[in-house]
Design a protein around this motif. Sequence first.
Motif, PDB file in Angstrom:
ATOM      1  N   HIS A 170      -6.270   5.148   0.679  1.00  0.00           N
ATOM      2  CA  HIS A 170      -7.075   5.165  -0.543  1.00  0.00           C
ATOM      3  C   HIS A 170      -6.836   3.897  -1.358  1.00  0.00           C
ATOM      4  O   HIS A 170      -7.778   3.304  -1.895  1.00  0.00           O
ATOM      5  CB  HIS A 170      -6.734   6.401  -1.376  1.00  0.00           C
ATOM      6  CG  HIS A 170      -7.495   6.480  -2.662  1.00  0.00           C
ATOM      7  ND1 HIS A 170      -8.829   6.813  -2.722  1.00  0.00           N
ATOM      8  CD2 HIS A 170      -7.111   6.233  -3.947  1.00  0.00           C
ATOM      9  CE1 HIS A 170      -9.238   6.788  -3.980  1.00  0.00           C
ATOM     10  NE2 HIS A 170      -8.229   6.436  -4.738  1.00  0.00           N
ATOM     11  N   ARG A 171      -5.575   3.467  -1.438  1.00  0.00           N
ATOM     12  CA  ARG A 171      -5.270   2.253  -2.189  1.00  0.00           C
ATOM     13  C   ARG A 171      -5.912   1.027  -1.545  1.00  0.00           C
ATOM     14  O   ARG A 171      -6.416   0.140  -2.229  1.00  0.00           O
ATOM     15  CB  ARG A 171      -3.755   2.050  -2.263  1.00  0.00           C
ATOM     16  CG  ARG A 171      -3.044   3.003  -3.202  1.00  0.00           C
ATOM     17  CD  ARG A 171      -1.552   2.776  -3.152  1.00  0.00           C
ATOM     18  NE  ARG A 171      -0.865   3.620  -4.110  1.00  0.00           N
ATOM     19  CZ  ARG A 171       0.360   4.111  -3.953  1.00  0.00           C
ATOM     20  NH1 ARG A 171       1.013   3.810  -2.839  1.00  0.00           N
ATOM     21  NH2 ARG A 171       0.918   4.855  -4.866  1.00  0.00           N
ATOM     22  N   ARG A 200      -1.231   7.030   6.233  1.00  0.00           N
ATOM     23  CA  ARG A 200      -1.229   8.097   5.248  1.00  0.00           C
ATOM     24  C   ARG A 200      -2.445   7.986   4.342  1.00  0.00           C
ATOM     25  O   ARG A 200      -2.932   6.894   4.054  1.00  0.00           O
ATOM     26  CB  ARG A 200       0.051   8.034   4.403  1.00  0.00           C
ATOM     27  CG  ARG A 200       1.318   8.283   5.194  1.00  0.00           C
ATOM     28  CD  ARG A 200       2.428   8.780   4.297  1.00  0.00           C
ATOM     29  NE  ARG A 200       2.705   7.862   3.198  1.00  0.00           N
ATOM     30  CZ  ARG A 200       3.727   7.021   3.175  1.00  0.00           C
ATOM     31  NH1 ARG A 200       4.547   6.963   4.205  1.00  0.00           N
ATOM     32  NH2 ARG A 200       3.936   6.236   2.137  1.00  0.00           N
ATOM     33  N   GLY A 201      -2.924   9.149   3.865  1.00  0.00           N
ATOM     34  CA  GLY A 201      -4.111   9.164   3.032  1.00  0.00           C
ATOM     35  C   GLY A 201      -3.981   8.345   1.772  1.00  0.00           C
ATOM     36  O   GLY A 201      -4.915   7.637   1.373  1.00  0.00           O
ATOM     37  N   GLU A 202      -2.830   8.429   1.111  1.00  0.00           N
ATOM     38  CA  GLU A 202      -2.648   7.712  -0.144  1.00  0.00           C
ATOM     39  C   GLU A 202      -2.697   6.202   0.067  1.00  0.00           C
ATOM     40  O   GLU A 202      -3.319   5.472  -0.714  1.00  0.00           O
ATOM     41  CB  GLU A 202      -1.308   8.101  -0.775  1.00  0.00           C
ATOM     42  CG  GLU A 202      -1.087   7.492  -2.144  1.00  0.00           C
ATOM     43  CD  GLU A 202       0.229   7.938  -2.766  1.00  0.00           C
ATOM     44  OE1 GLU A 202       0.588   7.385  -3.828  1.00  0.00           O
ATOM     45  OE2 GLU A 202       0.898   8.825  -2.196  1.00  0.00           O
ATOM     46  N   SER A 203      -2.057   5.711   1.114  1.00  0.00           N
ATOM     47  CA  SER A 203      -2.062   4.277   1.377  1.00  0.00           C
ATOM     48  C   SER A 203      -3.470   3.797   1.737  1.00  0.00           C
ATOM     49  O   SER A 203      -3.899   2.709   1.332  1.00  0.00           O
ATOM     50  CB  SER A 203      -1.073   3.927   2.490  1.00  0.00           C
ATOM     51  OG  SER A 203      -1.435   4.558   3.711  1.00  0.00           O
ATOM     52  N   TRP A 216       0.826  -1.223   0.000  1.00  0.00           N
ATOM     53  CA  TRP A 216       0.000   0.000   0.000  1.00  0.00           C
ATOM     54  C   TRP A 216       0.849   1.258   0.000  1.00  0.00           C
ATOM     55  O   TRP A 216       0.318   2.366   0.061  1.00  0.00           O
ATOM     56  CB  TRP A 216      -0.933   0.016   1.219  1.00  0.00           C
ATOM     57  CG  TRP A 216      -1.709  -1.238   1.384  1.00  0.00           C
ATOM     58  CD1 TRP A 216      -1.711  -2.073   2.456  1.00  0.00           C
ATOM     59  CD2 TRP A 216      -2.603  -1.839   0.429  1.00  0.00           C
ATOM     60  NE1 TRP A 216      -2.533  -3.144   2.244  1.00  0.00           N
ATOM     61  CE2 TRP A 216      -3.102  -3.030   0.999  1.00  0.00           C
ATOM     62  CE3 TRP A 216      -3.026  -1.482  -0.857  1.00  0.00           C
ATOM     63  CZ2 TRP A 216      -3.994  -3.854   0.331  1.00  0.00           C
ATOM     64  CZ3 TRP A 216      -3.915  -2.313  -1.523  1.00  0.00           C
ATOM     65  CH2 TRP A 216      -4.390  -3.471  -0.928  1.00  0.00           C
ATOM     66  N   TYR A 217       2.161   1.095  -0.047  1.00  0.00           N
ATOM     67  CA  TYR A 217       3.078   2.232   0.048  1.00  0.00           C
ATOM     68  C   TYR A 217       3.970   2.311  -1.181  1.00  0.00           C
ATOM     69  O   TYR A 217       5.188   2.341  -1.085  1.00  0.00           O
ATOM     70  CB  TYR A 217       3.925   2.123   1.314  1.00  0.00           C
ATOM     71  CG  TYR A 217       3.121   2.169   2.589  1.00  0.00           C
ATOM     72  CD1 TYR A 217       2.833   3.381   3.207  1.00  0.00           C
ATOM     73  CD2 TYR A 217       2.621   1.000   3.162  1.00  0.00           C
ATOM     74  CE1 TYR A 217       2.081   3.429   4.371  1.00  0.00           C
ATOM     75  CE2 TYR A 217       1.871   1.049   4.329  1.00  0.00           C
ATOM     76  CZ  TYR A 217       1.612   2.256   4.934  1.00  0.00           C
ATOM     77  OH  TYR A 217       0.865   2.306   6.087  1.00  0.00           O
ATOM     78  N   ASN A 249     -15.080   6.365  -0.342  1.00  0.00           N
ATOM     79  CA  ASN A 249     -15.196   7.822  -0.231  1.00  0.00           C
ATOM     80  C   ASN A 249     -16.619   8.276   0.057  1.00  0.00           C
ATOM     81  O   ASN A 249     -16.831   9.400   0.522  1.00  0.00           O
ATOM     82  CB  ASN A 249     -14.699   8.481  -1.524  1.00  0.00           C
ATOM     83  CG  ASN A 249     -13.205   8.297  -1.720  1.00  0.00           C
ATOM     84  OD1 ASN A 249     -12.463   8.128  -0.756  1.00  0.00           O
ATOM     85  ND2 ASN A 249     -12.761   8.331  -2.963  1.00  0.00           N
TER      86      ASN A 249
END
Length: 308
Positions: free
Chosen positions: A138-139, A133-136, A29-30, A146
Amino acid sequence: ERRQLGLATLTTTVQTFVGRELRLRTGVWYGDELRTVSLPSHWDVKVFDPRVPSPLTDGQIERALQTPWGQPPLSEILRAEPPRRPVIIVDDPNRPTPAFRVLPYLLKQFTNAGVGLSAVRILVASGTHGPSRGESLHRKLGPEANACQIFVHDACRDLVRIGTTSLGTPVSVNRQVVGSDFIIGIGGIYPNNTAGFGGGPKLAIGVLGLRTIMSLHCRHKGLGRGRVPGHQAFHNDLHEIARMIKLRSTICLQVDSDCNVVRVAAGDHFQFHSGEVAYAREAFNAPAPDGADVVISNAYPNDLSLTM
């Protein structure tokens, strides 16, 4: 879950072995990076893989959610008593569980029962891992999440004390859990030093307060990674806590070395968890690279912690 590739003189876990190169993935996820390791041409390479089934299709995943263990189908439960404040507990990005594969079908059952997605809360069970983290996130969760309210658990804030277990563990839990009238979890079965394997009731740890988590881990002797859970004090205490917070239903995913879902169990985790542990111990086992001079091991997609 671990895969092993061996040389008569080397073993490793890999996604692909092409020519004399190992292609290894890391950080699911990163960034999900691909790294290449070149091997000397004179090395004798052998691969030791576990035998896991083929990845499940979307249809197979949806059908598994519709046939839960020990409970009516979720759609029936939701229609009988539509919840006003449902909470979906999801293990955090330190675990490779691809929640985005099941969330669309789970959320569909809420909407079919007349529950608006804006009322659904997704609580990321971070335990003591720290914020995600938001990006991880979201994945891991996917775009359908959302439409819901998303909260990341903090083991030191927004807690409510709900009592003490029969073994003396003080229980504090995330405020979103206490305010919910329906709780379901999404997690995976992974080796764990304290519990032998995670998943099922252990998902509850991720939404508890720091004092409760420390009490569980310090007062009870760990079972050892990959051992079969039984009726040890840790498990008895944890099962009681899961019932106290009303976590009675979970969705368990098992994944292969490319993070594809190969198995799904849903429903009453008190009924199916031991069977899923037995499956994991058998399916993700591989021969030891006896006699190897060099060992390379990659635990992807469960490579986000040095303790894995």
